[in-house]
Each structure stands twice: as structure tokens, then as C-alpha cells.
Scaffold this active site. Sequence first.
Site, PDB file in Angstrom:
ATOM      1  N   LYS A   1      43.299  41.998  45.757  1.00 31.41           N
ATOM      2  CA  LYS A   1      42.754  43.137  45.993  1.00 31.41           C
ATOM      3  C   LYS A   1      41.437  42.743  46.341  1.00 31.41           C
ATOM      4  O   LYS A   1      40.266  42.709  45.827  1.00 31.41           O
ATOM      5  CB  LYS A   1      42.685  44.026  44.702  1.00 31.41           C
ATOM      6  CG  LYS A   1      42.701  45.604  44.732  1.00 31.41           C
ATOM      7  CD  LYS A   1      41.398  46.074  45.543  1.00 31.41           C
ATOM      8  CE  LYS A   1      40.023  46.024  44.636  1.00 31.41           C
ATOM      9  NZ  LYS A   1      38.950  46.395  45.259  1.00 31.41           N
TER      10      LYS A   1
ATOM     11  N   VAL B   1      31.618  44.508  35.706  1.00 34.30           N
ATOM     12  CA  VAL B   1      33.005  44.744  35.901  1.00 34.30           C
ATOM     13  C   VAL B   1      33.672  43.351  35.400  1.00 34.30           C
ATOM     14  O   VAL B   1      34.760  43.570  34.705  1.00 34.30           O
ATOM     15  CB  VAL B   1      33.444  44.690  37.282  1.00 34.30           C
ATOM     16  CG1 VAL B   1      35.181  44.692  37.701  1.00 34.30           C
ATOM     17  CG2 VAL B   1      32.867  46.056  38.091  1.00 34.30           C
ATOM     18  N   GLY B   2      32.990  42.332  35.542  1.00 34.84           N
ATOM     19  CA  GLY B   2      33.764  40.932  35.033  1.00 34.84           C
ATOM     20  C   GLY B   2      33.968  41.277  33.294  1.00 34.84           C
ATOM     21  O   GLY B   2      34.885  40.800  32.661  1.00 34.84           O
TER      22      GLY B   2
ATOM     23  N   GLY C   1      32.552  38.989  41.042  1.00 34.86           N
ATOM     24  CA  GLY C   1      31.665  40.258  41.206  1.00 34.86           C
ATOM     25  C   GLY C   1      30.736  40.346  40.338  1.00 34.86           C
ATOM     26  O   GLY C   1      30.098  39.555  39.705  1.00 34.86           O
TER      27      GLY C   1
ATOM     28  N   GLU D   1      33.634  34.791  37.807  1.00 39.81           N
ATOM     29  CA  GLU D   1      32.398  34.262  38.428  1.00 39.81           C
ATOM     30  C   GLU D   1      31.692  35.506  38.802  1.00 39.81           C
ATOM     31  O   GLU D   1      32.005  36.058  39.478  1.00 39.81           O
ATOM     32  CB  GLU D   1      33.096  33.702  39.868  1.00 39.81           C
ATOM     33  CG  GLU D   1      32.051  33.046  40.769  1.00 39.81           C
ATOM     34  CD  GLU D   1      31.287  31.858  39.736  1.00 39.81           C
ATOM     35  OE1 GLU D   1      29.971  32.117  39.594  1.00 39.81           O
ATOM     36  OE2 GLU D   1      32.005  31.101  39.079  1.00 39.81           O
TER      37      GLU D   1
HETATM   38  P1  NAI Z   1      31.775  45.082  41.529  1.00 40.85           P
HETATM   39  O1  NAI Z   1      31.901  43.928  40.457  1.00 40.85           O
HETATM   40  O2  NAI Z   1      32.061  46.473  41.245  1.00 40.85           O
HETATM   41  O3  NAI Z   1      33.132  44.663  42.527  1.00 40.85           O
HETATM   42  C1  NAI Z   1      33.651  43.652  42.783  1.00 40.85           C
HETATM   43  C2  NAI Z   1      35.091  43.814  43.036  1.00 40.85           C
HETATM   44  O4  NAI Z   1      35.605  44.146  41.765  1.00 40.85           O
HETATM   45  C3  NAI Z   1      35.603  44.793  44.001  1.00 40.85           C
HETATM   46  O5  NAI Z   1      37.032  44.173  44.516  1.00 40.85           O
HETATM   47  C4  NAI Z   1      35.967  45.968  43.168  1.00 40.85           C
HETATM   48  O6  NAI Z   1      36.733  46.703  43.910  1.00 40.85           O
HETATM   49  C5  NAI Z   1      36.508  45.338  42.019  1.00 40.85           C
HETATM   50  N1  NAI Z   1      36.412  46.483  40.992  1.00 40.85           N
HETATM   51  C6  NAI Z   1      35.326  47.327  40.542  1.00 40.85           C
HETATM   52  N2  NAI Z   1      35.501  47.896  39.317  1.00 40.85           N
HETATM   53  C7  NAI Z   1      36.869  47.526  38.783  1.00 40.85           C
HETATM   54  C8  NAI Z   1      37.481  47.785  37.823  1.00 40.85           C
HETATM   55  N3  NAI Z   1      37.088  48.690  36.873  1.00 40.85           N
HETATM   56  N4  NAI Z   1      38.792  46.993  37.538  1.00 40.85           N
HETATM   57  C9  NAI Z   1      39.106  46.128  38.588  1.00 40.85           C
HETATM   58  N5  NAI Z   1      38.359  45.961  39.582  1.00 40.85           N
HETATM   59  C10 NAI Z   1      37.265  46.477  39.701  1.00 40.85           C
HETATM   60  O7  NAI Z   1      30.624  44.664  42.416  1.00 40.85           O
HETATM   61  P2  NAI Z   1      29.919  45.716  43.565  1.00 40.85           P
HETATM   62  O8  NAI Z   1      29.943  46.940  43.239  1.00 40.85           O
HETATM   63  O9  NAI Z   1      30.515  45.432  45.039  1.00 40.85           O
HETATM   64  O10 NAI Z   1      28.431  44.998  43.660  1.00 40.85           O
HETATM   65  C11 NAI Z   1      27.528  45.355  42.342  1.00 40.85           C
HETATM   66  C12 NAI Z   1      26.720  44.464  42.090  1.00 40.85           C
HETATM   67  O11 NAI Z   1      27.616  43.165  41.573  1.00 40.85           O
HETATM   68  C13 NAI Z   1      25.671  43.780  43.245  1.00 40.85           C
HETATM   69  O12 NAI Z   1      24.527  44.233  42.962  1.00 40.85           O
HETATM   70  C14 NAI Z   1      25.602  42.318  42.487  1.00 40.85           C
HETATM   71  O13 NAI Z   1      24.624  42.303  41.473  1.00 40.85           O
HETATM   72  C15 NAI Z   1      26.916  42.087  41.720  1.00 40.85           C
HETATM   73  N6  NAI Z   1      27.900  41.353  42.657  1.00 40.85           N
HETATM   74  C16 NAI Z   1      28.160  39.838  42.532  1.00 40.85           C
HETATM   75  C17 NAI Z   1      28.587  39.166  43.193  1.00 40.85           C
HETATM   76  C18 NAI Z   1      28.859  37.481  42.876  1.00 40.85           C
HETATM   77  O14 NAI Z   1      29.073  36.879  43.993  1.00 40.85           O
HETATM   78  N7  NAI Z   1      28.754  36.988  41.788  1.00 40.85           N
HETATM   79  C19 NAI Z   1      29.599  39.740  44.478  1.00 40.85           C
HETATM   80  C20 NAI Z   1      29.217  41.118  44.370  1.00 40.85           C
HETATM   81  C21 NAI Z   1      28.544  41.777  43.554  1.00 40.85           C
END
Ligand code: NAI
Length: 518
Positions: free
Chosen positions: A197, A254-255, A250, A272
Site C-alpha cells: 500500500k 502511525v508506527g 513512516g 522504520e
Molecule cells: P504517515 O506515517 O501518516 O504515512 C506513512 C504511510 O502510512 C502512508 O502510506 C499512509 O497511508 C500510511 N498510514 C497512515 N495512517 C495509517 C493507519 N492508521 N494504518 C495503516 N497505515 C497508515 O506519514 P505522513 O502523514 O505521510 O507524514 C507525516 C510525518 O511522518 C512527516 O512529517 C514525518 O515527520 C514523518 N515521516 C517519516 C518518514 C520516514 O522516512 N521515517 C517518511 C514519511 C513521513
Amino acid sequence: MANIMANDITSGTSTVSPSNSGSIKIYRNFIGGEFHESLSGQTFENLNPADTRDLVGVFQRSNAQDVDAAVRAAKAAFAKWRLVPAPKRAEIIYRAAEILLSRKEDCARQMTREMGKVLKETRGDVQEAIDCAYFMAGEGRRMYGVTTPAELANKAAMAIRQPLGVIGMITPWNFPMAIASWKLLPAIVAGNCCVIKPAEDTPLSTFNLVQALADAGMPDGVINIVTGYGPEAGAPLLDHPEVRAISFTGSSKVGKLIAQACAGNFKRCSLELGGKNPMIVMDDANLDLALEGALWGAFGTTGQRCTATSRIILHKDIYEEFATKLVARARKLKVGNGLDEAMEMGPAINQRQLDQDLKYVEIGQSEGAKLLCGGNRLCEGDHANGYFLEPTVFGDVTPKMRIAQEEIFGPVVSLIRCESFEEAVEFANGIDYGLSSALYTKDVNRAFAAIRDLEAGITYINAPTIGAEVHLPFGGVKQTGNGHREGGVGSLDFYTEWKAVYIDYSDTLQRAQIDNAD
Ligand code: NAI
Ligand code: MG
């Protein structure tokens, strides 16, 4: 092998795409080698963050039923894929690398359109997937287990790696092809089947990667793509009884949800998450080198890397000189549409991220840090339709300020003054995260002390915090993750189960720990 012409998953204009309308490309879920609209009947738009008038494509807004269909397709494919010899699985991955290499420029341009980072960087993102494919193709002929002497005579002992089954993957938008490759390629070379996904901001790059694998001969159902929003299309993977493991990259927020759901369902889970990565610059460092590293580490990918250099810890004797030079250079960075080769930094990924960046600019000022440059949204002329922020540098930051503790994920860097090397390490370690770290010095003793003492999964000496290579372990300590590593041979540990095998050729009952006790 998917029929490439009829099953061109990257082209909404293919003959099998009845939903194509005009020049807008409509992408459908890729399930069992076929294309399916979501049972929700809903779609969402993938926009270019540098110019939101540019619609990259329309994607399926999937739900739990779509995820269930994808998991069932993966489960069905697993019955055969697990029996394909690993070197044969690897040949498909190798061919996919060659195909991707021939499509590198196209994939990079499409990635810049869907997520904004400049072409030089999106080419690097595609190259990382290519590197990962070559590396994992090699693993197909290794995948080493263990042979070891048994404690009893006429008995052999070994441990072999076996695939888990169906793996669920949830990926972010900042490395839309590289991160997908880090997860998919070790998983499939080991014999697993996958449902991925991708992030809602950047689904296209996952399609481009999986297209290369399909074109290379990957059987139907080995990788399935379900697009959509996290709670609707990601969360169902966590509860599905046929999914054996979840690999997630991510946000920490959410992690945590993912870890909790996986714990309740006895699923293996790799997280991660975030970083707040320090670069220490000592008084003996090559300052010009450190300056180049700081610019690249802080503003590369618009600061939207989990390994971004977000804190620069400067020895007091070089603080002023370094700060002055950094601000002068940051002010000159060319910010704009990444498709223009002259640009050095692209936009934030979306409005939410831009708002978060701007919020931290306010927080930093209210905490008493000194805004040395940047901090404003760019919205005139070519910037009018994108999410652009000026490269931003805060000075006089103290280690406990929120801007020095929390992941901003934007082009905002904090300068922190230190008295000594020991204090620099203390500041570097004084956070909840532990992904990457860097030290600039010419003193070999300090370099080795830092390698030993920095609490991080990655330490660079005389290079910035970003720039991981695929054959080394990638991951962090503390709240950056849960102890797993991507990249390198170690990533196979997540995607395989160990099986211990004993072969007794003594023709007698031999009892371990009993018959050899004296
Ligand atoms: P996010 O953690 O919300 O999204 C990452 C993935 O998780 C996406 O595919 C999203 O659709 C999925 N997701 C979101 N909620 C979920 C749920 N309840 N159950 C299952 N899957 C879910 O990250 P987002 O909103 O894109 O970015 C927010 C913040 O996260 C950023 O500002 C940054 O601080 C951090 N981030 C860190 C990353 C890294 O490389 N470690 C990458 C992206 C974001
Ligand atoms: Mg997009």
C-alpha cells in the site's frame, strides 16, 4: 508473466483501461496480475506539489475488500512462488534491474512530478532501487543458512531460511521507489508474496517499480498493489489473518498504531520511523567540507528525509564563522520545480507538511531561537501553485528546545553551540530518536570515540547524515524503530523464518542431552 501490452500497469491509456478518460491517466489496483477498480467505487488524485494544477494521475481509493482480494491473490501465488528456486527468482529481479536502468530517466521525471524533489535526487531514488535489485539478485545464489556439527554421532544439523508467506507493506512518500524496493526485493527473493500500500501522495513510483518486475517475468500475484489512504487501505493489512508480517516506514505516530495492531495479531512487524539527526562539527574540521555536507544534509529532499541533518552541533570556536557561511549559502539555494535542472530544492510534499514546517518556524521563534534566514512560504510567480518554503536556519538553539527535539521533516535546521567534543556527543544523544549521525573532524581518536558513543544506527565521519548504500544495514535505535534493519543481508532476517533441520543416520534412537551426557 504478465502480458505487457495488455497489462501495462503504468499506463492508464492501455487498451484494457475502460476507465481512461481523455488525457487523465487512471490507475487501477494491481491484483493477481490483473487490474481492478476499487470496490469502493472511489478514487483520489495524485498531484504535483510543485504545481498543483498538474494532475499526475487518478488512483483507486481502496478499502478492506480490495485488500482482502489482494491478500488472497498473494496467498494463491505463494503456493508456487515458494517452490521456485531462489536463483531463478533472483534472475527475474536482475532482469528488472536492467529494465529499470533503461527507464531510469522516465521514472525519475514521473517521480519528480509526483513528489517534488529535484531530478538529480529522483534519479538517485531510481538508482537505489536498481542497486537494491542487483544486490538482492546476488542473494538469490547465497541466502546462506548454517551447517554445524550435531552433538551426537552419525547425525547432521543445519538451519535453513524459509519464506513466511504473505507480507504487507506500507510505505511513505519521500523515497517512493527506493523504500518500496528495500521491502519488496528481499521479500520476493526469499520466496514471499506481497501486498503493498504505497503512500497516497506518491503511488505512481511503486507502479513503475512493479511494472519492471512484471516485465521481467514475475508471476502474477507475487506482488500486488492496493492504493489508497492509510486507515482505509493500510489498516486492513494489519488485521488480515493471512498476512504474516508488516513492514512499515513512516511517522512514529502511525508506527505505534501498527506495532499495537501487529502485537494483537501475532504478526512480525518492522518499523522504520523518524529521526532528528545530528551533525557535529569540531574546531579542527575542514569547514568548507562540513558546509557542503550541511547544505546537502539539511536541504536535500527539502529536508524530508528520515536521515535529514536537522541539528548541527558546532564547536564554539567555529560557530560564528560556520553560521555566517551556512546562512549565506542557504539564502542562495534555488528553490523551485524539480523538473528544472537549475533548481536545488523542491517543495514540501503537501499542504499539511508545509503547515507543519511553518508551525515549527513559529515554535522556534517563540522558544527564543534566532531565525537566521528563511522561514517564509514562497508564493509569488513560479512558486504560486506549489508548497514552497525558504531554506530556514535557526541559530542559538539549545538542545532541549522543541525544534531541537522533534522531527520537522522540512528545510529547517537548528544550530547548537557546544563547548567540547564530550558535550557535543551528549547533545547528539539527548533525543528520543537514533537513526543517523555525523562527525566532522580530522582527529582519528575522536572519530572512533564517536563511532562507539553516538546512539544511532548510522554514523558518518566527514560526510553528512544522508546517503545510505543498499548493501549496508539501515535503521536506528531508540524510537526510530523496533530493532529491525533494512538493506544489506540482514534484511533477509525479517523476510525469512529459520528452520532447524536434524538428519539422524545412526539407525538408532539417539537422545540429545541424554545419550551423550557422559
Ligand atoms: P504517515 O506515517 O501518516 O504515512 C506513512 C504511510 O502510512 C502512508 O502510506 C499512509 O497511508 C500510511 N498510514 C497512515 N495512517 C495509517 C493507519 N492508521 N494504518 C495503516 N497505515 C497508515 O506519514 P505522513 O502523514 O505521510 O507524514 C507525516 C510525518 O511522518 C512527516 O512529517 C514525518 O515527520 C514523518 N515521516 C517519516 C518518514 C520516514 O522516512 N521515517 C517518511 C514519511 C513521513
Ligand atoms: Mg503526488
